[in-house]
Design a protein around this motif. Structure first.
Motif, mmCIF file in Angstrom:
data_model
loop_
_atom_site.group_PDB
_atom_site.id
_atom_site.type_symbol
_atom_site.label_atom_id
_atom_site.label_comp_id
_atom_site.label_asym_id
_atom_site.label_seq_id
_atom_site.Cartn_x
_atom_site.Cartn_y
_atom_site.Cartn_z
ATOM 1 N N CYS A 15 0.827 -1.210 0.000
ATOM 2 C CA CYS A 15 0.000 0.000 0.000
ATOM 3 C C CYS A 15 0.863 1.263 0.000
ATOM 4 N N GLN A 16 0.278 2.348 -0.484
ATOM 5 C CA GLN A 16 0.921 3.658 -0.470
ATOM 6 C C GLN A 16 0.720 4.292 0.911
ATOM 7 N N PRO A 83 -20.596 5.106 3.896
ATOM 8 C CA PRO A 83 -19.449 4.602 4.644
ATOM 9 C C PRO A 83 -18.334 4.097 3.737
ATOM 10 N N LEU A 84 -17.170 4.019 4.298
ATOM 11 C CA LEU A 84 -15.964 3.737 3.542
ATOM 12 C C LEU A 84 -15.632 2.250 3.582
ATOM 13 N N THR A 85 -15.178 1.702 2.456
ATOM 14 C CA THR A 85 -14.703 0.324 2.413
ATOM 15 C C THR A 85 -13.221 0.319 2.766
ATOM 16 N N VAL A 86 -12.855 -0.405 3.811
ATOM 17 C CA VAL A 86 -11.463 -0.443 4.255
ATOM 18 C C VAL A 86 -10.960 -1.880 4.257
ATOM 19 N N ILE A 87 -9.655 -2.024 4.426
ATOM 20 C CA ILE A 87 -9.045 -3.345 4.561
ATOM 21 C C ILE A 87 -7.931 -3.248 5.590
ATOM 22 N N GLY A 88 -7.746 -4.305 6.366
ATOM 23 C CA GLY A 88 -6.690 -4.314 7.367
ATOM 24 C C GLY A 88 -5.323 -4.469 6.728
ATOM 25 N N GLU A 89 -4.327 -3.862 7.315
ATOM 26 C CA GLU A 89 -2.991 -3.924 6.724
ATOM 27 C C GLU A 89 -2.392 -5.325 6.785
ATOM 28 N N GLY A 115 -8.257 0.714 13.663
ATOM 29 C CA GLY A 115 -9.083 1.414 12.690
ATOM 30 C C GLY A 115 -8.490 2.730 12.217
ATOM 31 N N LEU A 116 -7.214 2.973 12.540
ATOM 32 C CA LEU A 116 -6.554 4.209 12.136
ATOM 33 C C LEU A 116 -5.955 4.071 10.743
ATOM 34 N N LEU A 117 -5.948 5.157 10.003
ATOM 35 C CA LEU A 117 -5.442 5.166 8.637
ATOM 36 C C LEU A 117 -3.945 4.852 8.596
ATOM 37 N N THR A 118 -3.567 3.898 7.733
ATOM 38 C CA THR A 118 -2.140 3.595 7.550
ATOM 39 C C THR A 118 -1.720 3.670 6.089
ATOM 40 N N GLY A 119 -2.688 3.697 5.151
ATOM 41 C CA GLY A 119 -2.309 3.754 3.750
ATOM 42 C C GLY A 119 -3.507 3.635 2.837
ATOM 43 N N ILE A 120 -3.220 3.487 1.556
ATOM 44 C CA ILE A 120 -4.261 3.284 0.547
ATOM 45 C C ILE A 120 -3.680 2.381 -0.534
ATOM 46 N N ILE A 121 -4.520 1.519 -1.108
ATOM 47 C CA ILE A 121 -4.070 0.638 -2.180
ATOM 48 C C ILE A 121 -5.079 0.689 -3.318
ATOM 49 N N ASP A 123 -6.279 -0.550 -7.519
ATOM 50 C CA ASP A 123 -6.196 -1.674 -8.443
ATOM 51 C C ASP A 123 -4.974 -1.542 -9.354
ATOM 52 N N THR A 124 -4.542 -0.306 -9.609
ATOM 53 C CA THR A 124 -3.338 -0.104 -10.418
ATOM 54 C C THR A 124 -2.100 -0.644 -9.710
ATOM 55 N N ASP A 125 -2.046 -0.475 -8.387
ATOM 56 C CA ASP A 125 -0.934 -1.030 -7.609
ATOM 57 C C ASP A 125 -0.856 -2.540 -7.794
ATOM 58 N N ILE A 126 -2.010 -3.177 -7.796
ATOM 59 C CA ILE A 126 -2.052 -4.636 -7.921
ATOM 60 C C ILE A 126 -1.714 -5.065 -9.341
ATOM 61 N N LEU A 127 -2.222 -4.326 -10.320
ATOM 62 C CA LEU A 127 -1.968 -4.676 -11.716
ATOM 63 C C LEU A 127 -0.481 -4.669 -12.055
ATOM 64 N N ARG A 128 0.261 -3.823 -11.372
ATOM 65 C CA ARG A 128 1.689 -3.738 -11.668
ATOM 66 C C ARG A 128 2.432 -5.021 -11.297
ATOM 67 N N LEU A 129 1.867 -5.799 -10.387
ATOM 68 C CA LEU A 129 2.584 -6.962 -9.878
ATOM 69 C C LEU A 129 2.761 -8.059 -10.923
ATOM 70 N N GLN A 130 1.676 -8.327 -11.657
ATOM 71 C CA GLN A 130 1.738 -9.476 -12.550
ATOM 72 C C GLN A 130 0.566 -9.456 -13.508
ATOM 73 N N ALA A 131 0.823 -9.774 -14.736
ATOM 74 C CA ALA A 131 -0.253 -9.803 -15.729
ATOM 75 C C ALA A 131 -1.009 -11.117 -15.688
ATOM 76 N N HIS A 132 -0.315 -12.219 -15.393
ATOM 77 C CA HIS A 132 -0.946 -13.544 -15.376
ATOM 78 C C HIS A 132 -0.973 -14.029 -13.932
ATOM 79 N N SER A 133 -2.140 -13.973 -13.307
ATOM 80 C CA SER A 133 -2.232 -14.165 -11.868
ATOM 81 C C SER A 133 -3.681 -14.406 -11.482
ATOM 82 N N PRO A 134 -3.943 -14.651 -10.170
ATOM 83 C CA PRO A 134 -5.334 -14.695 -9.730
ATOM 84 C C PRO A 134 -6.094 -13.424 -10.091
ATOM 85 N N HIS A 135 -5.369 -12.298 -10.073
ATOM 86 C CA HIS A 135 -6.010 -11.029 -10.442
ATOM 87 C C HIS A 135 -6.499 -11.073 -11.884
#
Length: 480
Positions: A15-16, A83-89, A115-121, A123-135
């Motif tokens: 995450c950023q 409300p905001l959609t969040v995910i745990g780090e 529940g405190l802000l630590t970052g943001i992630i 779909d572009t961050d994920i796309l950079r990882l791999q083209a052929h993947s579960p994603h």
């Protein structure tokens, strides 16, 4: 292989961390100015020190420009998404991908345990990882244009799991991956059928999954357990269309490669497609007359999870079940008693007992040996504590927080459960590679000495858990 494992690493690793924030009462014009100066497309809105919402350039276009509103008269709160959609780090990257795909969003705010802000992630961050993947597989499912496409994708899911098995991925994450991908296929199938064949279909229903699918604990050979709950206000024509849709949906699911339920627990069958009122009567009958058949059926049904449609119908049904079982624990006691009847296959010397004859000679049914006892024992405790959401792992964690289970006991039980599920999935993978039909049987001869020792410890853990359940539910008071 290492690239595949990226998707099972923690979100914190990707995450950023430099997140621009503002307050709900800030001027919209000021917020847009910050976005322009920093060349960003979103700002996280903080209230009382925690993430409260998010404002994106899309919100500006759709809620201000397109509606002809005056920006100078607006605050961020007027158009932010909340409300905001969040995910745990500490959640895995694949979970972030799944949530974005399921909710059709492009970014998730990352928070810590408080529940405190630590970052943001994004779909572009994920796309950079791999083209052929579960994603990539998720994206292909979303773009599937036909039943044939979904059939190919279902086969690709199996191949992906074959590829990932044995790579060191935690069994909890691998099983959840299987469940999430299968969810996506089913949701896309419903979307295709509605668009092509049933554009007039009512929205007044919920398609639910149950059993291991309801707990998101599927392995490769899991068959279907599903049902439909529909609104009491539906008319005859709407119900008839829903019936036709249900039959075609399940038939298509079978044609894709998802095995039918041998017991007929599928939405195409009238017994598993009812109005809310009818389901309430049926559920009440199961819970108040706990015959062995009602206990097995009712227990499976209590894992119900809304996969598509009106979740309020399902919550209404579950609330009634909680009320009924809080007033009379007869069903819960019988359910607990049933799981204690599945004794771990250990002889008086503590050695593992195997089948002595037949096609499974020298083998152990790992589901009956311990997996079932753990899932149903935890389920009984979770129903009593009203902590039924999620998987068996999630329920264990909730029960520890509620002080129903001790943390150490839960950790031991979780290790036993994971090891047995791992053996079951490995057996399924080996069967598919040999072009055989997967079963719940594992061969003791194929386990090394360390694995045999770990299995023995797991089965002993199941026996201790059964003793705990007997004491907790006072099963000595029951008459056989």
């Amino acid at each position: 292989m290492a690239e595949d494992n990226q998707f099972f690493r923690a979100v914190r690793d990707f995450c950023q961390r430099d997140v621009v924030t503002c307050a709900p009462g800030d001027s919209l014009v000021d917020a847009v100015g910050i976005m322009r100066s920093k060349n960003i497309s979103s700002i996280v809105v903080i209230s009382d020190g925690k993430p409260h919402g998010i404002f994106t350039d899309r919100d500006l276009r759709n809620k201000v420009v397109a509606q002809g509103r005056t920006p100078t008269e607006l605050t961020v709160a007027d158009i932010m998404h909340s409300p905001l959609t969040v995910i745990g780090e500490d959640d895995v990257l694949y979970e972030a991908l799944y949530r974005m795909s399921r909710q059709k969003i492009h970014r998730l705010v990352v928070v810590d345990d408080a529940g405190l802000l630590t970052g943001i992630i994004t779909d572009t961050d994920i796309l950079r990882l791999q083209a052929h993947s579960p994603h990539q597989l998720v994206l292909d499912i979303e773009k599937a244009a036909s039943i044939d496409d979904l059939r190919d994708l279902h086969a690709r899911i199996q191949q992906l799991v074959l590829h990932l098995s044995g790579t060191g991925i935690a069994i909890r994450d691998l099983v959840k991956l299987i469940a999430n991908l299968n969810d996506q296929v089913l949701i896309r199938l419903i979307g295709l059928l509605r668009a092509e064949r049933y554009p007039d279909l009512t929205d007044g229903f919920a398609f639910v999954v149950m059993g291991s699918e309801g707990r998101s604990e599927q392995t490769l050979s899991t068959d279907q357990d599903n049902a439909i709950v529909y609104d009491d206000a539906l008319g005859g024509d709407e119900i008839a269309r829903l019936e036709a849709f249900s039959v075609e949906l399940i038939d298509c699911l079978i044609s894709i490669g998802v095995p039918p339920c041998p017991g007929g627990i599928m939405a195409k069958n009238a017994a598993w497609r009812r109005s809310l009122a009818d389901w309430k009567q049926t559920l009440n009958r199961w819970l108040t007359t706990p015959t062995p058949e009602h206990v097995m059926t009712g227990s499976m049904f209590m894992d119900l999870r809304t996969l598509y449609g009106r979740d309020d119908l399902v919550q209404n049904l579950r609330d009634q079940a909680f009320r009924t079982m809080s007033e009379d624990q007869g069903f819960l006691m019988r359910m607990a008693q049933n799981m204690t009847n599945f004794l771990p296959p250990l002889n008086w010397l503590g050695r593992i007992k195997v089948e002595k004859s037949g096609p499974h000679r020298g083998m152990v049914d790992i589901k009956k040996a311990g997996i079932f006892a753990i899932t149903d024992g935890i389920k009984a405790l979770a129903i009593e504590a009203r902590k039924l959401d999620g998987s068996t792992h999630d329920r264990m964690e909730a029960l520890v927080a509620a002080k129903v289970l001790k943390a150490g006991d839960a950790a031991d039980l979780r290790a036993s459960f994971d090891f047995m599920v791992k053996l079951r999935l490995r057996g399924h993978v080996e069967a598919l590679r040999a072009e055989a039909t997967p079963t719940n049987y594992i061969s003791l001869e194929l386990l090394n000495a360390m694995e045999k020792g770990e299995l023995k410890l797991a089965l002993e853990g199941v026996a201790r858990f059964q003793s705990f359940i007997k004491h907790h539910f006072n099963l000595q008071l029951l008459r056989n």
